[in-house]
Design a protein around this motif. Structure first.
Motif, PDB file in Angstrom:
ATOM      1  N   LEU A  12      38.113  41.253  44.584  1.00  0.00           N
ATOM      2  CA  LEU A  12      37.264  40.754  43.503  1.00  0.00           C
ATOM      3  C   LEU A  12      36.078  41.700  43.380  1.00  0.00           C
ATOM      4  O   LEU A  12      35.269  41.817  44.307  1.00  0.00           O
ATOM      5  N   ASN A  13      35.991  42.366  42.243  1.00  0.00           N
ATOM      6  CA  ASN A  13      34.861  43.252  41.972  1.00  0.00           C
ATOM      7  C   ASN A  13      33.724  42.389  41.433  1.00  0.00           C
ATOM      8  O   ASN A  13      33.527  42.260  40.229  1.00  0.00           O
ATOM      9  N   ARG A  14      32.979  41.804  42.366  1.00  0.00           N
ATOM     10  CA  ARG A  14      31.950  40.841  41.969  1.00  0.00           C
ATOM     11  C   ARG A  14      30.826  41.473  41.155  1.00  0.00           C
ATOM     12  O   ARG A  14      30.361  40.870  40.182  1.00  0.00           O
ATOM     13  N   LEU A 186      24.003  33.791  35.650  1.00  0.00           N
ATOM     14  CA  LEU A 186      24.136  34.300  37.011  1.00  0.00           C
ATOM     15  C   LEU A 186      25.211  33.521  37.763  1.00  0.00           C
ATOM     16  O   LEU A 186      25.266  32.284  37.694  1.00  0.00           O
ATOM     17  N   LEU A 187      26.061  34.240  38.490  1.00  0.00           N
ATOM     18  CA  LEU A 187      27.093  33.594  39.291  1.00  0.00           C
ATOM     19  C   LEU A 187      26.469  32.633  40.292  1.00  0.00           C
ATOM     20  O   LEU A 187      25.460  32.936  40.927  1.00  0.00           O
ATOM     21  N   PHE A 188      27.097  31.477  40.417  1.00  0.00           N
ATOM     22  CA  PHE A 188      26.594  30.427  41.298  1.00  0.00           C
ATOM     23  C   PHE A 188      27.691  30.051  42.281  1.00  0.00           C
ATOM     24  O   PHE A 188      28.808  29.698  41.871  1.00  0.00           O
ATOM     25  N   GLU A 189      27.404  30.159  43.570  1.00  0.00           N
ATOM     26  CA  GLU A 189      28.407  29.885  44.593  1.00  0.00           C
ATOM     27  C   GLU A 189      28.471  28.396  44.906  1.00  0.00           C
ATOM     28  O   GLU A 189      27.454  27.754  45.140  1.00  0.00           O
ATOM     29  N   GLY A 195      30.730  29.616  39.912  1.00  0.00           N
ATOM     30  CA  GLY A 195      30.482  28.996  38.625  1.00  0.00           C
ATOM     31  C   GLY A 195      29.620  29.872  37.738  1.00  0.00           C
ATOM     32  O   GLY A 195      28.739  30.590  38.229  1.00  0.00           O
ATOM     33  N   CYS A 196      29.870  29.824  36.448  1.00  0.00           N
ATOM     34  CA  CYS A 196      29.050  30.507  35.453  1.00  0.00           C
ATOM     35  C   CYS A 196      29.586  30.181  34.058  1.00  0.00           C
ATOM     36  O   CYS A 196      30.744  29.798  33.906  1.00  0.00           O
ATOM     37  N   VAL A 342      34.135  26.974  36.422  1.00  0.00           N
ATOM     38  CA  VAL A 342      34.233  27.198  37.859  1.00  0.00           C
ATOM     39  C   VAL A 342      35.634  27.681  38.202  1.00  0.00           C
ATOM     40  O   VAL A 342      36.626  27.090  37.760  1.00  0.00           O
ATOM     41  N   VAL A 343      35.714  28.769  38.986  1.00  0.00           N
ATOM     42  CA  VAL A 343      37.004  29.292  39.453  1.00  0.00           C
ATOM     43  C   VAL A 343      36.912  29.560  40.954  1.00  0.00           C
ATOM     44  O   VAL A 343      35.823  29.791  41.493  1.00  0.00           O
TER      45      VAL A 343
END
Length: 369
Positions: A12-14, A186-189, A195-196, A342-343
Motif C-alpha cells: 500500500l503506497n500510503r 486526512l487518512l484516519f486510522e 477512513g477518509c 472506510v476500507v
C-alpha cells in the motif's frame, strides 16, 4: 505469500493515497488528480496520453504471442463527488447543489473549498442556527422534533465572508465547483482500517497504479495489451469510461470501484474483494466475474460475489451503451460508500494482486477489435 494472502511484492503506497485524497477533482475539473496519476504512471508504461475526453491512458504492450488474447481496458475514475454553485446571493453566500449523487449529510457541515477560476476561496457549508423557531422555516423543518424533514440542498448554503465583487474577482459564479476542504481529507486510522472521504475512487487509483508497478518490475510481460485508464466524469454517468471503451482497442472493460458492504448484498468490510455480477445499469460478463472469483480464491482472499443495486460503474455504463462487448467489476469492500468511507488496510494491495493475476491470465479470451 504472507498469511493474509498478499505476496511480498504488493504494498500500500500510503503517501500516494494521501496525495490523491488531498487533491481536488470534481467532475469536469479532474486536472490535479490526473497530473498525479500521470506522474506515477509514465515511468511504468510504454506510452501515456490524455484522450479527447480528458481520460488519462497508459498502455503496456503485450508480447502478442497469442492472437486470441485481445487488449483489456482497466478503469478507475479520477473524479469525486462535489457541489456546484447554482447562484451567488447578494450577501456573498452561495446556493449549491450536488454534482454526483450525494446529500449534505454525506459530507457534513463544515469547511469547503470554492474553486474559483482565479482563486480558491475558503467557505463553510452551513445550515444556520439550531436555536431558531418555526419563523426560520428552512432550519426548523430539518429538526427531528419539529418539521422532521431530511437535510437537503435547499436547506444549506455556503458562507464565504466575501462580497459579490470579491467573489466575481476570484472567478466564482454559477457552475463553480465546491469541494470538501483539504482539512477534512486526512487518512484516519481505525484499527486495521483507514477512513477518509473520496476513497471512491482514489483508493482504486492507488491499486491500479500499484498493479502497473508490479507489471513493470516483474519478470513476466503480459501476453495482451493492457490499457490503464483514469477516467473522467464517472460520477455523472460514466462519460469518460464509455468514451474510452469506444475508442480504445479490445472488447473487455474492467472497472475498479469501491463496493458497498451491507447485509442486503451479504458483503462485509472485513471480507475479501467484491466481484460484481450485476448492478442497476447492467449485468457483468459471467466468465469475467467467475475468473475474478477463482483468482481471488486461489490467492487466499475469500472473495465476495455481489448483485448490486443503486450502483453503476464505468464498465456497466460502457456495456449498456454498446461500447464494450464484455465488462467486469472488481471492488474494494467499503463501509459508508459516498460518505466517509472506510476500507481495510490490506484491501488495496489485495485488489492489486487480484488485478495483476487477472491481467497475466491467458485463460481470458478476447478479440482485437
Amino acid at each position: 505469500m504472507t498469511n493474509n494472502g498478499i505476496t511480498s511484492a504488493a504494498r500500500l503506497n500510503r503517501p500516494l493515497l494521501q496525495e490523491l485524497l488531498s487533491a481536488y477533482g470534481p467532475v469536469g475539473q479532474e486536472d490535479a488528480v490526473r497530473d498525479i496519476c500521470r506522474r506515477e504512471l509514465e515511468p511504468l508504461v510504454d506510452e501515456v496520453w490524455i484522450d479527447e475526453a480528458g481520460n488519462l491512458v497508459g498502455l503496456v504492450r503485450g508480447t502478442g504471442e497469442d492472437d486470441d488474447l485481445g487488449p483489456i481496458r482497466v478503469m478507475a475514475h479520477l473524479d469525486e463527488l462535489s457541489m456546484l454553485v447554482k447562484r451567488v446571493e447578494s450577501d456573498g453566500s452561495l446556493h449549491v447543489t450536488q454534482l454526483g449523487t450525494m446529500y449534505p449529510g454525506n459530507f457534513g457541515l463544515g469547511p469547503v473549498a470554492v474553486l474559483g477560476n482565479h482563486q480558491v476561496i475558503p467557505g463553510v457549508l452551513t445550515l444556520g442556527s439550531e436555536h431558531t423557531t418555526q419563523e426560520s422555516q428552512r432550519i426548523w423543518e430539518t429538526k427531528p422534533d419539529q418539521g422532521d424533514k431530511s437535510l437537503d440542498w435547499s436547506h444549506v448554503y455556503v458562507f464565504t465572508g466575501r462580497t459579490t465583487e470579491e467573489l466575481t474577482a476570484a472567478g466564482v459564479r454559477p457552475g463553480t465547483r465546491v469541494c470538501v476542504d483539504g482539512s477534512k481529507r486526512l487518512l484516519f486510522e481505525v484499527g486495521k482500517f483507514l477512513g477518509c472521504y473520496f476513497m471512491d475512487d482514489r483508493a482504486c487509483l492507488t491499486a491500479m497504479l500499484e498493479t502497473a508497478r508490479l507489471l513493470c518490475e516483474g519478470e513476466r510481460r503480459p501476453a495482451r495489451d493492457i490499457y490503464f485508464v483514469g477516467t473522467v466524469s464517472e460520477e455523472i454517468g460514466g462519460i469518460g469510461g464509455t468514451y474510452a471503451s469506444r475508442t480504445l482497442p479490445g472488447e473487455i472493460t474492467l472497472a475498479l470501484e469501491v463496493g458497498p458492504t451491507e447485509q442486503e448484498y451479504s458483503t462485509s468490510v472485513t471480507g475479501g474483494p467484491i466481484v460484481g455480477y450485476s448492478d442497476q445499469q447492467s449485468i457483468y460478463d459471467k466468465s469475467v466475474a467467475d475468473r475474478l472469483m477463482d483468482i481471488a480464491t486461489e490467492l487466499g482472499f475469500s472473495p465476495q460475489a455481489a448483485v448490486l443495486g443503486a450502483f453503476e460503474s464505468d464498465a456497466s455504463h460502457s456495456v449498456s451503451a454498446g461500447q464494450t462487448a464484455r465488462s467486469g467489476l472488481l471492488c474494494l469492500p467499503t463501509l459508508s460508500t459516498h460518505g466517509y468511507e472506510v476500507v481495510a488496510v490490506d484491501a488495496i494491495p489485495a485488489m492489486s494482486e487480484v488485478l495483476l493475476t487477472f491481467l497475466l491470465d491467458t485463460r481470458i479470451p478476447g478479440s482485437r477489435r
